[in-house]
Motif scaffolding. Structure first.
Motif, PDB file in Angstrom:
ATOM      1  N   HIS A 127       0.851  -1.300  -0.152  1.00 35.15           N
ATOM      2  CA  HIS A 127      -0.056  -0.227  -0.027  1.00 35.15           C
ATOM      3  C   HIS A 127       0.936   1.072  -0.076  1.00 35.15           C
ATOM      4  O   HIS A 127       2.045   1.258   0.744  1.00 35.15           O
ATOM      5  CB  HIS A 127      -0.839   0.018   1.284  1.00 35.15           C
ATOM      6  N   LEU A 128       0.513   2.068  -0.824  1.00 33.25           N
ATOM      7  CA  LEU A 128       1.327   3.302  -1.026  1.00 33.25           C
ATOM      8  C   LEU A 128       1.693   4.178   0.070  1.00 33.25           C
ATOM      9  O   LEU A 128       2.666   4.829   0.539  1.00 33.25           O
ATOM     10  CB  LEU A 128       0.723   4.573  -2.004  1.00 33.25           C
ATOM     11  N   ASP A 129       0.615   3.911   1.458  1.00 31.50           N
ATOM     12  CA  ASP A 129       1.187   4.473   2.630  1.00 31.50           C
ATOM     13  C   ASP A 129       2.446   4.002   3.348  1.00 31.50           C
ATOM     14  O   ASP A 129       2.676   4.304   4.440  1.00 31.50           O
ATOM     15  CB  ASP A 129      -0.006   4.150   3.596  1.00 31.50           C
ATOM     16  N   GLY A 130       3.102   2.796   2.622  1.00 28.78           N
ATOM     17  CA  GLY A 130       4.150   2.059   3.133  1.00 28.78           C
ATOM     18  C   GLY A 130       3.942   1.079   4.067  1.00 28.78           C
ATOM     19  O   GLY A 130       4.735   0.606   4.616  1.00 28.78           O
ATOM     20  N   LEU A 161      11.286  -0.400  -1.353  1.00 26.37           N
ATOM     21  CA  LEU A 161      10.010   0.449  -1.252  1.00 26.37           C
ATOM     22  C   LEU A 161       9.999   1.122   0.136  1.00 26.37           C
ATOM     23  O   LEU A 161       9.072   2.016   0.209  1.00 26.37           O
ATOM     24  CB  LEU A 161       8.922  -0.681  -1.334  1.00 26.37           C
ATOM     25  N   ASN A 162      11.161   1.006   0.973  1.00 25.80           N
ATOM     26  CA  ASN A 162      11.131   1.757   2.058  1.00 25.80           C
ATOM     27  C   ASN A 162       9.555   1.567   2.907  1.00 25.80           C
ATOM     28  O   ASN A 162       9.158   2.800   3.321  1.00 25.80           O
ATOM     29  CB  ASN A 162      11.450   3.250   1.986  1.00 25.80           C
ATOM     30  N   CYS A 163       9.282   0.699   3.137  1.00 25.23           N
ATOM     31  CA  CYS A 163       8.138   0.392   3.837  1.00 25.23           C
ATOM     32  C   CYS A 163       8.221   0.790   5.229  1.00 25.23           C
ATOM     33  O   CYS A 163       9.485   0.730   5.912  1.00 25.23           O
ATOM     34  CB  CYS A 163       7.756  -1.082   3.958  1.00 25.23           C
ATOM     35  N   GLU A 164       6.878   1.148   5.880  1.00 25.26           N
ATOM     36  CA  GLU A 164       7.202   1.811   7.369  1.00 25.26           C
ATOM     37  C   GLU A 164       6.628   0.671   8.231  1.00 25.26           C
ATOM     38  O   GLU A 164       7.223   0.520   9.549  1.00 25.26           O
ATOM     39  CB  GLU A 164       6.341   2.911   7.497  1.00 25.26           C
ATOM     40  N   VAL A 165       5.824  -0.178   7.697  1.00 23.34           N
ATOM     41  CA  VAL A 165       5.120  -1.361   8.520  1.00 23.34           C
ATOM     42  C   VAL A 165       5.015  -2.509   7.694  1.00 23.34           C
ATOM     43  O   VAL A 165       4.682  -2.534   6.560  1.00 23.34           O
ATOM     44  CB  VAL A 165       3.745  -0.829   9.238  1.00 23.34           C
TER      45      VAL A 165
END
Ligand SMILES: [Zn+2]
Ligand SMILES: [Zn+2]
Length: 312
Positions: A171-174, A217-221
């Motif tokens: 998801h683009l929110d990370g 992608l530098n995901c946050e979660v």
């Protein structure tokens, strides 16, 4: 995007598996747990806690073709009419195709395992068939597809290595729904795989490629297939890449100049291997030998019915 984590028991050493209920239209369940009464009850209870029931589910997305993740998909479909989506590269596993076992059998002989092991391995595999209902038809997902939820969307990432048809949802929110690409407690196994014609696929190089791709992608979660939600997934990805780099050198040192079978190497590195853990250990070892072969640091030759490896 709101994802409810529903923890489901499994009979495997890995412990419970996660299904995720994604809020919105169409109501979507990612993974389903194994087909056991305990997992089915836990799934129904978890859905109720999220304010839903089995009958409300409209779409099932499967991250990959391991029975602890997809075993209940047909059961959920029967109770809901939901459509099943997955990557077609795991079709043979969803269907429970027999050739998968035939190729494993030949691989074990080349690895240096005795016939008695092969008999007990087959028995273990047969006993595991009750953990899933075969899926012979589903909607295929491909890398780059988008999955719409209300006005929102998730991107499908094909991330092979742990399983040939493994997908993650981004998801683009990370936020990443990671399946078994990324686990906090264990290093996901690059399970040995074959094409239908019997050619072995180099799964560990594939897995590392998938990790590096997701790192960008530098995901946050990340919501993994087992264990709690993970903050800073990038740190865990770097850790896993480092772990394999370290393990590769360790295996190289064990290899030395003396020719060794895969089984001899696995037994030096792991203790007390039952049939399933032997398969996983052999997958780890051959995966690292594949990496070493890419670097031209290992050679293989036939000896009797087995293959032996040695450091160059
Ligand atoms: Zn898995
Ligand atoms: Zn899993």
């Amino acid at each position: 995007m709101r994802a409810h984590r529903i923890e489901l028991p499994t009979p495997f050493a890995v412990g419970p598996v996660n299904a995720y209920l994604l809020e919105g239209e169409p109501l979507t369940l990612v993974d389903t747990g194994p087909k056991t009464p305990d997992a089915q009850t836990a799934l129904e209870d978890g859905l109720a806690r999220a304010g839903a029931s089995l009958a409300d589910i409209r779409r099932i997305i499967l991250t990959h073709g391991h029975s602890d993740h997809f075993g209940n998909a047909m059961w959920v479909r029967e109770h809901s009419g939901a459509q099943i989506f997955a990557h077609s590269a795991d079709g043979p596993k969803f269907a429970g195709d027999r050739w998968v076992i035939e190729h494993l059998h030949r691989h074990f002989i080349l690895a240096g395992l005795p016939e008695t092991f092969l008999v007990s391995f087959r028995e273990r595999m047969r006993a595991m068939r009750h953990l899933f209902d075969p899926i012979t038809e589903f909607h295929p997902l491909q890398d780059g597809d988008t999955v719409a939820m209300d006005d929102d969307r998730l991107r499908v990432l094909h991330c092979p290595g742990h399983s040939l048809g493994h997908i993650c949802l981004f998801h683009l929110d990370g936020v990443l729904i990671a399946g078994d690409l990324l686990l906090a407690e264990v290093s996901p196994n690059p399970v040995v795989e074959f094409t239908q014609e019997g050619r072995r696929i180099a799964t560990l190089p594939q897995y590392l490629h998938s990790l590096r791709r997701v790192l960008l992608l530098n995901c946050e979660v990340a919501h993994p297939g087992h264990g709690g939600t993970m903050g800073n997934p990038g740190a865990r990805i770097r850790e896993l890449i480092g772990h394999h780099e370290h393990r590769k050198e360790e295996i190289y040192r064990h290899l030395g100049r003396e020719p060794k079978t895969l089984v001899a190497l696995a037994q030096e590195l792991y203790q007390d291997l039952d049939e399933i853990n032997m398969m996983l250990a052999l997958s780890e070892v051959i995966g690292h030998l594949d990496l070493l072969a890419e670097e031209k640091r290992v050679s293989a030759a036939g000896r009797g019915s087995a293959v032996v490896f040695r450091a160059k």
